[in-house]
Design an enzyme around this catalytic site. Structure first.
Site, short mmCIF file in Angstrom:
data_model
loop_
_atom_site.label_atom_id
_atom_site.label_comp_id
_atom_site.label_asym_id
_atom_site.label_seq_id
_atom_site.Cartn_x
_atom_site.Cartn_y
_atom_site.Cartn_z
N LYS A 77 1.05 -21.15 27.46
CA LYS A 77 -0.29 -20.65 27.20
C LYS A 77 -0.53 -20.62 25.69
CE LYS A 77 -3.15 -16.52 28.15
NZ LYS A 77 -3.14 -15.19 28.82
N SER A 129 -4.51 -10.72 33.40
CA SER A 129 -4.68 -12.11 32.98
C SER A 129 -3.77 -13.12 33.68
CB SER A 129 -4.49 -12.23 31.47
OG SER A 129 -5.55 -11.60 30.80
N SER A 132 -6.98 -14.03 31.23
CA SER A 132 -7.09 -15.03 30.18
C SER A 132 -6.20 -16.26 30.39
CB SER A 132 -6.74 -14.40 28.83
OG SER A 132 -5.42 -13.88 28.84
#
Length: 517
Positions: A117, A217, A193
């Site tokens: 990520k 997230s 996210s």
């Protein structure tokens, strides 16, 4: 040279997305791509094929890159590290079958393509932008402890996935990279996210991807994209070496995966304290946990939104379907006690969450200002984050301490709760995946709050308490959109969650449910 975001590529993605949406264009047939069965393999299966010599690491990487480019319009990838990954794959592919098998004994995921990520982790010589223009050329000079463990596991990192700026919203949209689209319906959010990670897995680019969770997230994107997402207990996965906790322990790293066993294996390989850790839960035999069904569990079902707002019928249906399936497997499910958290504590903990996340963001920005020798500018941030940064400059030490104290009280409340119940079941979100734009950080604050309050009322409380929680994909609504169910467990007992998840996966398989790309 570090690879950086490219404005031309972003322009291409915008055109491709518009064309696909308006003309109904589809990517090349899967059979025309390398390794036609690639999407059907989880990381555990792919690693076995590499170990046995059925697939080379280079073939596996080429398959991942081909899917990444075929689905570029979904905008799941922020940064491409293809050449470095190819060099690593070529080296592994040149080894004899016996030597690869020997190396795989200590690196069980040897040669499996993997994506990090683009938020909060460092890989030496590459950029991590945090989804922010202010960090678009921030080249790391070291590997995060977690990246070191991924490398030791044998994973071949070839890309970084999209994230909203600083992970501050439950959708994956940013000025820097644009909109990341849900592969089940491209006008909807993929969640956030870790939306880029979820899209990369759901669309078949990789079988498992790194993700992080500071308020939901991991679990929210997993729910929106029909995947398995486990948020570990506070401290189980290392966050260092520079910061040993994210957002005073609110944020924790792990992964989004298609299979439960991939999540268990990756957590088995990365869990445990690092130098400086003081609060890591005991290491658990997680792979062993998924090999046997759990004992009869007493599960409480929570349907009440802590903000007192309605919960969408589709989200309630997902939680109730999970409850019904658990009962069919011999578990006991009953309503959760009323007023599990007091109104006063709810107010304190969510106020504290705002203080801590904004202060954490400010600390990150100030470290970057120091590194480059200049102050950040307003035009380098999205409006809602710039507002939060300005507020954070006025927060006191007393407010930060009060926030942590509220988190501790939430943890105590749930510890007492889990003295009576084995698990807490609830919806993941209070509403299905919203349309893109509804939770963008580039809009008036009051408009943002209306949607944001429906995203994380069920997930964020376990970031504050530190307990492990997972999203399990057991339900699709009438529109064909996946909606997960959340289970939370006692602190440090990921084994209990994974054991139940494996049982649910066997009873209601989801691995071969793919969006029609």
């Amino acid at each position: 040279m570090a690879e950086q975001p490219d404005a031309g590529r972003r322009g291409f993605i915008k055109v491709a997305v518009a064309g696909a949406a308006s003309l109904g264009l589809q990517a090349a047939p899967a059979g025309a791509r390398p390794l036609p069965e690639y999407e059907r393999w989880d990381a555990t299966a792919l690693a076995a094929k590499i170990r046995n010599g059925e697939v080379t690491p280079l073939e596996a990487l080429d398959a991942a890159i081909a899917r990444t480019e075929a689905h570029a319009a979904l905008n799941a990838i922020a940064l491409r590290h293809f050449e470095a990954a190819r060099e690593a794959a070529r080296g592994l592919s040149a080894l004899s079958r016996g030597e690869r098998a020997r190396r795989a004994e200590s690196a069980p995921l040897l040669g499996v393509p993997f994506a990090l990520k683009d938020l909060g982790v460092a890989m030496a010589g590459t950029v991590t932008t945090n989804g922010s223009a202010f960090f678009k050329d921030a080249v790391a000079d070291h590997d995060s402890t977690l990246v070191q463990r991924y490398r030791a596991a044998g994973l071949n990192v070839f890309a970084k996935t999209t994230s909203p700026e600083f992970g501050q919203t439950a959708t994956t949209e940013s000025r820097l990279f644009g909109l990341t689209r849900n592969p089940w319906n491209t006008v909807l959010s993929s969640g956030g996210s870790s939306g880029g990670a979820a899209v990369a897995v759901a669309s078949g680019m990789v079988p498992v991807a790194h993700a992080s969770d500071g308020g939901g997230s991991i679990r929210i994107p997993a729910s929106h994209c029909g995947l398995f997402g486990l948020k570990p207990s506070r401290g189980r996965v290392p966050a260092g070496p520079k910061a040993l906790e994210g957002w005073l322990g609110l944020s924790i790293n792990h992964a989004i995966s298609r299979s439960v066993r991939d999540s268990a294996l990756l957590l088995q390989l990365t869990q445990g304290a690092e130098p400086g850790s003081r609060s890591a839960p005991p290491v658990q035999p997680l792979l062993a946990a998924i090999e046997r069904p759990p004992r009869r569990l007493r599960i409480a079902l929570l349907e009440e939104n802590v903000f007192g707002l309605p919960v969408h019928p589709d989200c309630l249906a997902a939680a109730r379907a999970a409850a019904k399936l658990c009962e069919s497997l011999g578990h006991s499910v009953e309503p959760a006690p009323a007023r599990l958290l007091s109104r006063e504590l709810i107010g304190e903990m969510f106020t504290g969450m705002g203080v801590v996340t904004a202060t954490g963001m400010l600390s990150t920005v100030r470290a970057r200002e120091k590194a480059i020798g200049r102050a950040a500018r307003e035009d380098e941030f999205e409006p809602i984050n710039w507002r939060s940064l300005n507020l954070a400059r006025g927060y006191s030490a007393e407010q930060v301490l009060a926030a942590r104290s509220a988190f501790d009280q939430v943890g105590r409340t749930f510890d007492l709760f889990f003295g009576t119940y084995d698990l807490l079941l609830s919806p993941v979100t209070a509403a299905p995946a919203p349309r893109l734009g509804a939770m963008s950080l580039d809009q008036p604050f009051d408009d943002y709050v209306k949607s944001a309050m429906m995203a994380s009322p069920f997930t964020a409380m376990f970031n504050m308490s530190g307990h492990p929680a997972m999203s399990v994909p057991l339900h699709w609504n009438a529109a064909g959109m996946p909606i997960g169910a959340q289970f939370a467990a006692p602190f440090g007992d990921e084994a209990r969650l994974l054991s139940l998840a494996a049982q649910l996966e066997q009873a209601a398989p989801w691995q071969q449910r793919h969006p029609a790309l």
